[in-house]
Enzyme design. Structure first.
Site, mmCIF file in Angstrom:
data_model
loop_
_atom_site.group_PDB
_atom_site.id
_atom_site.type_symbol
_atom_site.label_atom_id
_atom_site.label_comp_id
_atom_site.label_asym_id
_atom_site.label_seq_id
_atom_site.Cartn_x
_atom_site.Cartn_y
_atom_site.Cartn_z
ATOM 1 N N GLU A 146 -12.634 -58.882 64.166
ATOM 2 C CA GLU A 146 -12.426 -59.075 65.606
ATOM 3 C C GLU A 146 -10.946 -58.853 65.883
ATOM 4 O O GLU A 146 -10.114 -59.695 65.568
ATOM 5 C CB GLU A 146 -12.871 -60.486 66.027
ATOM 6 C CG GLU A 146 -14.356 -60.751 65.823
ATOM 7 C CD GLU A 146 -15.252 -59.811 66.609
ATOM 8 O OE1 GLU A 146 -14.768 -59.179 67.586
ATOM 9 O OE2 GLU A 146 -16.431 -59.679 66.260
ATOM 10 N N CYS A 166 -6.585 -61.734 72.790
ATOM 11 C CA CYS A 166 -6.968 -60.388 72.337
ATOM 12 C C CYS A 166 -7.620 -59.585 73.461
ATOM 13 O O CYS A 166 -7.568 -58.356 73.460
ATOM 14 C CB CYS A 166 -7.911 -60.485 71.131
ATOM 15 S SG CYS A 166 -9.422 -61.427 71.429
#
Length: 476
Positions: A217, A251
């Site tokens: 991720e 993110c």
């Protein structure tokens, strides 16, 4: 600090316990998840304190929203649905006639064993516990390596897990980069890494030696496309909320904006108004989070200086006009960079801070062409009401996920898979997709008991029967 031999010892004990005890029942999985929920509820204040200490200033409400409530939600979702997810999945047989005679094809979800979890510093609690929802629902054990950039939080999580789990169930390993490197070299049954793409390359290389399956991720430069059909006030408010949450250290934070060239002034005006409503002051405002470390502060300020030197217009949004050069912590005001060019560092690297470049476009094709000329992002955000334009953006761009008319929110949907594509990640989790990601999908075929003609015909000596059967199959 834990050395490689000690980590290997924990892994060996977890693997032995997995073989000894077998796949846990639904009740055992639920009980483990309930222990995790209890840890978050009972330690909420301590988690707030630790994160506040690690960041210098971290909004307590933001911590409750993202790291505490944002972790309890996925855990409860997994707890309440795992019985259904665990059921074997029936499939049709090939050829179908075998099913009529009693053959069975099914997929059984089996725990992989021990999952390694490497979690980052930006949401250290959420990005440990949210993956654990799937890891535990799938019946696995876990070893966790939290970030050294949030040491108070990492130490707290080690204490928390140690208070209710044995090291055979869940173990937390703290330490610096050398510990992280050794951790990534362990022969886990699966590993999930959340963090920077640059570090992911090292993790993937280390995992390759043991052929460990990976979920990565990562991040990247998640773009915002503002349509000419968008309501600019609402759009700017939502974009700036996403850009200032955790001071942009997310993110999925909107990384840059693509707005019609005639609308850039309106976006700037509405962005200023939105920030003023949210943060009348910044310097001593507990709602406004600091940058986690000096090196990250210097990196982000370097982006601004580099852009300024190369001709960009810098719009610093400080509603109270405060001087942020003299401050106890590392706060950076929300900053727009207008007229950015591709030779600027701010357009080359993931920003991970409250700085937002604003590019303009004449045509939609120009906007999507710019996105497609760069690496595929983790998130993409489109604002507008023009359904045909929305469809065009969704079909001509590729990203890990999309939120329409907001930013970041697709990550909060437990029924949607969350993950990247290419440089922004591989594999996905959340909800049932997380259960499947951390399970071995075992294919099981059960043959019929009686030897009927077609089964016999497939054995030598071959004759007319198999030639007739193959003749029917080798056709258009």
């Amino acid at each position: 600090m834990t050395d490689a031999a000690a980590m290997q010892g924990i892994l060996d004990r977890q693997k032995a316990a997995h073989l000894r005890d077998g796949a846990p029942t639904a009740e055992q999985r639920i009980e483990r998840i309930d222990r995790c929920i209890g840890l978050l509820v009972d330690n909420a204040k301590a988690i707030e304190d630790a994160l506040n200490a690690d960041f210098g200033n971290r909004s307590r409400e933001a911590t409750q929203l993202t790291d505490i409530a944002g972790s309890i939600g996925p855990l409860k979702h997994a707890r309440d649905n795992l019985r259904k997810w665990m059921k074997p999945e029936k499939r049709k047989t090939t050829p179908a006639i075998l099913g009529l005679f009693g053959a069975k094809a099914e997929v059984v979800y089996q725990p992989k064993g021990v999952v390694g979890v490497i979690s980052p510093w930006n949401f250290p609690v959420n990005l440990t516990f949210a993956p654990l929802a799937g890891v535990l629902a799938a019946g696995n054990r876990a070893m966790i390596k939290p970030s050294e950039f949030t040491p108070a939080t990492s130490d707290l999580m080690k204490t928390m897990f140690g208070s209710v789990f044995s090291e055979e169930e869940i173990a937390v390993i703290v330490g610096g980069p050398e510990v992280g490197q050794a951790f990534s070299e362990l022969a886990f049954d699966h590993m999930i890494f959340t963090g920077a793409t640059s570090i992911a390359r090292h993790v993937m290389r280390a995992a390759a030696a043991n052929l460990v399956p990976l979920t990565l991720e990562l991040g990247g430069k998640s773009p915002v496309i503002i349509s000419r059909s968008a309501d600019m006030a609402t759009t700017a408010a939502r974009v700036m909320n996403g850009k200032t949450l955790n001071a942009g250290q997310i993110c999925l934070a909107p990384d840059y904006v693509l707005t019609p060239e005639e609308s850039v002034g309106e976006f700037v005006t509405q962005a200023k108004a939105a920030v003023t409503r949210m943060f009348p002051t910044i310097k001593d405002n507990p709602d406004y989070t600091a940058v986690v470390a000096q090196r990250h502060y210097d990196r982000i300020m370097g982006y601004i200086e580099d852009a300024k030197a190369k001709g960009a217009e810098i719009v610093e949004i400080k509603p109270d006009g405060e001087d942020l050069t003299q401050q106890e912590h590392r706060k950076i005001a929300p900053t727009l960079i207008l007229n950015p060019t591709d030779d600027m560092k701010v357009m080359q690297e993931e920003i991970f801070g409250p700085v937002l470049p604003v590019k303009t476009y004449k045509t939609l094709e120009e906007a999507t062409g710019y996105i497609n000329a760069n690496e595929r992002p983790l998130g993409l955000y489109w604002f507008g009401t023009d359904e045909a334009e929305k469809a065009k953006v969704l079909t001509t761009t590729t990203s890990g996920g999309v939120t329409v008319n907001d930013v970041i929110m697709h990550v909060a949907q437990e029924e949607l898979p969350f993950g990247g594509v290419g440089p922004s990640g591989m594999g996905s989790y959340h909800g049932q997709d997380g259960f499947k990601e951390f399970s071995h999908r075992k294919a099981i075929y059960t043959q019929i008991k009686k030897d009927i003609g077609p089964l016999v015909a497939m054995r030598p000596p071959y004759g007319a029967a198999i030639r007739k059967m193959l003749g029917g199959q080798i056709s258009r």
